[in-house]
Motif scaffolding. Structure first.
Motif, PDB file in Angstrom:
ATOM      1  N   UNK A  82       7.415   1.042   5.031  1.00  0.00           N
ATOM      2  CA  UNK A  82       7.630   2.406   4.543  1.00  0.00           C
ATOM      3  C   UNK A  82       6.560   2.817   3.534  1.00  0.00           C
ATOM      4  N   UNK A  83       6.174   1.906   2.653  1.00  0.00           N
ATOM      5  CA  UNK A  83       5.109   2.223   1.699  1.00  0.00           C
ATOM      6  C   UNK A  83       3.835   2.640   2.425  1.00  0.00           C
ATOM      7  N   UNK A  84       3.480   1.886   3.450  1.00  0.00           N
ATOM      8  CA  UNK A  84       2.265   2.190   4.211  1.00  0.00           C
ATOM      9  C   UNK A  84       2.379   3.518   4.937  1.00  0.00           C
ATOM     10  N   UNK A  85       3.532   3.787   5.527  1.00  0.00           N
ATOM     11  CA  UNK A  85       3.724   5.015   6.294  1.00  0.00           C
ATOM     12  C   UNK A  85       3.828   6.239   5.386  1.00  0.00           C
ATOM     13  N   UNK A  86       4.493   6.101   4.250  1.00  0.00           N
ATOM     14  CA  UNK A  86       4.614   7.224   3.317  1.00  0.00           C
ATOM     15  C   UNK A  86       3.251   7.629   2.777  1.00  0.00           C
ATOM     16  N   UNK A 120      -1.573  -1.752  -5.678  1.00  0.00           N
ATOM     17  CA  UNK A 120      -0.948  -1.699  -4.356  1.00  0.00           C
ATOM     18  C   UNK A 120      -0.757  -3.107  -3.799  1.00  0.00           C
ATOM     19  N   UNK A 121      -1.753  -3.967  -4.024  1.00  0.00           N
ATOM     20  CA  UNK A 121      -1.655  -5.340  -3.533  1.00  0.00           C
ATOM     21  C   UNK A 121      -0.502  -6.074  -4.203  1.00  0.00           C
ATOM     22  N   UNK A 122      -0.376  -5.924  -5.514  1.00  0.00           N
ATOM     23  CA  UNK A 122       0.694  -6.598  -6.229  1.00  0.00           C
ATOM     24  C   UNK A 122       2.065  -6.072  -5.802  1.00  0.00           C
ATOM     25  N   UNK A 123       2.155  -4.767  -5.584  1.00  0.00           N
ATOM     26  CA  UNK A 123       3.415  -4.204  -5.121  1.00  0.00           C
ATOM     27  C   UNK A 123       3.799  -4.787  -3.762  1.00  0.00           C
ATOM     28  N   UNK A 124       2.821  -4.855  -2.859  1.00  0.00           N
ATOM     29  CA  UNK A 124       3.074  -5.452  -1.554  1.00  0.00           C
ATOM     30  C   UNK A 124       3.443  -6.916  -1.656  1.00  0.00           C
ATOM     31  N   UNK A 141       3.479 -17.572   6.692  1.00  0.00           N
ATOM     32  CA  UNK A 141       2.947 -16.361   6.068  1.00  0.00           C
ATOM     33  C   UNK A 141       2.854 -16.516   4.555  1.00  0.00           C
ATOM     34  N   UNK A 142       1.677 -16.225   4.023  1.00  0.00           N
ATOM     35  CA  UNK A 142       1.441 -16.209   2.570  1.00  0.00           C
ATOM     36  C   UNK A 142       1.555 -14.755   2.104  1.00  0.00           C
ATOM     37  N   UNK A 143       2.575 -14.422   1.304  1.00  0.00           N
ATOM     38  CA  UNK A 143       2.768 -13.025   0.899  1.00  0.00           C
ATOM     39  C   UNK A 143       1.574 -12.419   0.177  1.00  0.00           C
ATOM     40  N   UNK A 144       0.961 -13.161  -0.732  1.00  0.00           N
ATOM     41  CA  UNK A 144      -0.165 -12.624  -1.500  1.00  0.00           C
ATOM     42  C   UNK A 144      -1.358 -12.326  -0.599  1.00  0.00           C
ATOM     43  N   UNK A 145      -1.693 -13.274   0.256  1.00  0.00           N
ATOM     44  CA  UNK A 145      -2.815 -13.087   1.175  1.00  0.00           C
ATOM     45  C   UNK A 145      -2.541 -11.932   2.131  1.00  0.00           C
ATOM     46  N   UNK A 146      -1.328 -11.861   2.654  1.00  0.00           N
ATOM     47  CA  UNK A 146      -0.975 -10.789   3.583  1.00  0.00           C
ATOM     48  C   UNK A 146      -1.056  -9.426   2.907  1.00  0.00           C
ATOM     49  N   UNK A 147      -0.548  -9.335   1.684  1.00  0.00           N
ATOM     50  CA  UNK A 147      -0.595  -8.062   0.952  1.00  0.00           C
ATOM     51  C   UNK A 147      -2.029  -7.628   0.712  1.00  0.00           C
ATOM     52  N   UNK A 148      -2.881  -8.569   0.310  1.00  0.00           N
ATOM     53  CA  UNK A 148      -4.282  -8.246   0.025  1.00  0.00           C
ATOM     54  C   UNK A 148      -5.021  -7.789   1.285  1.00  0.00           C
ATOM     55  N   UNK A 149      -4.859  -8.523   2.362  1.00  0.00           N
ATOM     56  CA  UNK A 149      -5.552  -8.173   3.603  1.00  0.00           C
ATOM     57  C   UNK A 149      -5.041  -6.849   4.164  1.00  0.00           C
ATOM     58  N   UNK A 151      -3.839  -4.249   2.449  1.00  0.00           N
ATOM     59  CA  UNK A 151      -4.411  -3.136   1.677  1.00  0.00           C
ATOM     60  C   UNK A 151      -5.837  -2.856   2.132  1.00  0.00           C
ATOM     61  N   UNK A 152      -6.599  -3.912   2.379  1.00  0.00           N
ATOM     62  CA  UNK A 152      -7.953  -3.719   2.875  1.00  0.00           C
ATOM     63  C   UNK A 152      -7.974  -3.073   4.252  1.00  0.00           C
ATOM     64  N   UNK A 153      -7.093  -3.529   5.133  1.00  0.00           N
ATOM     65  CA  UNK A 153      -7.030  -2.963   6.478  1.00  0.00           C
ATOM     66  C   UNK A 153      -6.574  -1.509   6.438  1.00  0.00           C
ATOM     67  N   UNK A 154      -5.562  -1.211   5.617  1.00  0.00           N
ATOM     68  CA  UNK A 154      -5.057   0.167   5.499  1.00  0.00           C
ATOM     69  C   UNK A 154      -6.165   1.087   5.024  1.00  0.00           C
ATOM     70  N   UNK A 155      -6.916   0.647   4.024  1.00  0.00           N
ATOM     71  CA  UNK A 155      -8.014   1.475   3.500  1.00  0.00           C
ATOM     72  C   UNK A 155      -9.075   1.701   4.558  1.00  0.00           C
ATOM     73  N   UNK A 156      -9.410   0.662   5.299  1.00  0.00           N
ATOM     74  CA  UNK A 156     -10.397   0.813   6.367  1.00  0.00           C
ATOM     75  C   UNK A 156      -9.939   1.771   7.451  1.00  0.00           C
ATOM     76  N   UNK A 157      -8.667   1.683   7.817  1.00  0.00           N
ATOM     77  CA  UNK A 157      -8.113   2.605   8.815  1.00  0.00           C
ATOM     78  C   UNK A 157      -8.200   4.039   8.309  1.00  0.00           C
ATOM     79  N   UNK A 158      -7.885   4.243   7.043  1.00  0.00           N
ATOM     80  CA  UNK A 158      -7.976   5.597   6.470  1.00  0.00           C
ATOM     81  C   UNK A 158      -9.399   6.135   6.547  1.00  0.00           C
TER      82      UNK A 158
END
Length: 213
Positions: A82-86, A120-124, A141-149, A151-158
Motif C-alpha cells: 500500500x505504501x508503494x501504491x499510494x 522510506x527504507x527504514x519504514x519498509x 528474505x532479509x527485510x532490510x535488504x529487501x526494503x533497500x532494493x 526503494x531503489x527499484x521504485x525510484x527507478x520505475x518512477x
C-alpha cells in the motif's frame, strides 16, 4: 478565515509553487525572483515564510514522507504494498511529493540537503521485519535488504515512467510488486494481497483524503 489559517494557506501555496519550479527547472535554475513572479507575492511576504531557496528545498524534503491514505491491514505485506501504491498514485498529482524525488536525484541538491530515501527504507524495513515475525515472508528474505532494493527499484520505475509515452506510475508500480512479491511472500499470504493499480485511489477515498485532479 483567521490570520493563522491565511498564513498556513500562503505557506502551502509558496511551497507548492516552489515544488513546481524544482520539478520544471531543477534546483539550480530555480530562483527566488522567478518564484515571486510566479506567485505574485512580495519579497517580504515570501521571506516571512521562507528566507531562502535552501529553506524552500528543505521544506519540500520535510514533506516527502507522507502517509495519507495509509491504514493498518491484516497483513503487513499489504501495508508495504500500500505504501508503494499510494505514493505512486499521489506523486504525479502532488508537486511537493514529486519535487522531493527531483531534489534527491539532483546531485547538487542531494549534496546540500540529503534525501528521504533512508527514511522510506527504514519504514519498509520495519514493516517487513514485522511481516517476517508473523510468518508472512519466505525464510530466506532479509527485510532490510529487501526494503533497500525496493526503494531503489521504485525510484527507478518512477524516473523511467516519466519518459514513457502515456506512462502510468500506478500501473508500473503494480507491475513491480507483481514481480517482487512472489519472491518474498509466503504462498498463502501472496494469494490474499491486493496490488491493483486502482487500490490507492480506493484507499484515499475511503480515508476521506481530498483528491487532486
Amino acid at each position: 478565515m483567521t490570520r493563522q489559517e491565511r498564513a498556513l494557506r500562503t505557506r502551502r501555496m509558496i511551497l507548492e509553487a516552489a515544488a513546481e519550479m524544482f520539478n520544471e527547472l531543477g534546483y539550480d535554475a530555480t530562483t527566488i525572483s522567478g518564484l515571486i513572479d510566479r506567485i505574485q507575492l512580495t519579497r517580504g511576504g515570501l521571506y516571512f515564510h521562507f528566507t531562502s531557496k535552501e529553506e524552500l528545498a528543505r521544506g519540500v524534503l520535510e514533506e516527502a514522507i507522507s502517509l495519507d491514505g495509509f491504514v493498518p491491514q491484516a497483513f503487513k505485506l499489504q501495508e508495504w504494498a500500500d505504501l508503494a501504491l499510494l505514493l505512486a498514485h499521489r506523486l504525479p498529482r502532488e508537486p511537493v511529493l514529486s519535487a522531493g524525488i527531483r531534489l534527491s536525484v539532483d546531485i547538487k541538491a542531494r549534496e546540500m540537503f540529503g534525501t528521504r530515501w533512508p527514511d522510506w527504507t527504514e519504514m519498509g524495513n520495519e514493516i517487513l521485519t514485522e511481516a517476517k515475525d508473523r510468518g508472512e515472508l519466505l525464510p530466506h528474505v532479509d527485510p532490510c535488504e529487501t526494503a533497500r532494493l525496493f526503494v531503489g527499484a521504485w525510484t527507478g520505475v518512477h524516473l523511467l515512467t516519466e519518459v514513457l509515452p502515456d506512462g502510468d506510475l500506478s500501473k508500473e508500480v503494480s507491475g513491480l510488486l507483481a514481480l517482487v512479491l512472489p519472491n518474498v511472500a509466503c504462498a498463502g499470504v501472496l494469494a490474499k494481497l491486493d496490488t491493483s493499480p486502482y487500490r490507492a485511489e480506493r484507499l484515499l477515498v475511503a480515508a476521506g483524503v481530498p483528491q487532486p485532479s
